[in-house]
Design a protein around this motif. Sequence first.
Motif: not given
Length: 218
Positions: A157-165
């Motif tokens: 979840g943190k990785a996706i939030a850090a790379h939203p695009e």
Amino acid sequence: MFSTSTAPEYIGTSYIETYLYDADERHPAAAKTVRGGSLYALVPGKAILVHSEPWNNLHTYVQLNCTAEWIAGIDFTDANAATARIAAEFDGWAPELTALITDDDTAPVLRAIYALPIEHRWDRVPGVTLLGDAAHLMSPFAGEGANLAMFDGAELGKAIAAHPEDVEAALSAYEEALFPRSEAAATVAHQNHELVCFDDRAPFGLIDILVSKERFSS
């Protein structure tokens, strides 16, 4: 599909799971032995592990080092025969301990233990990743399975939030951290299995760890 042909392998140990219900009333000798806590009775190659659960129940895991062929030769659809065969491996043990097998209130359930290789990895597949046991199936001797699965989910979840695009960047970053984390836990699980619980020194390997932790905490 992931580009790996690696499959979990049987590690040579099987658990047989049993329960005693309402132990104080229905199984007083076993309840007195466990004393409302946990009990580990180990010798090289086999063990009886039990812990108390709510509502005065005792949850037992019988552990046996055995071949896949040997354990497959036991018919667990015949609960009485399976119980007798497993109990025979503990012939001569204290009756308070063997009662945790023979007096079970549920049919014995086989839990053959499988694991992925310690250094298991896979090639990046666009749009897909793994977490929890699917990513790092290991023996339970590290006690980290559920913790790792929850941590994997949080880190993903943190990785996706850090790379939203950029989902691919997120998954790559997640896997880059996942692999060494999984390897470290799997190494501990393997060491605990081989050197602590079932080697020729059992139960003294486990005693050494418990004593060292007690000294550290004090």
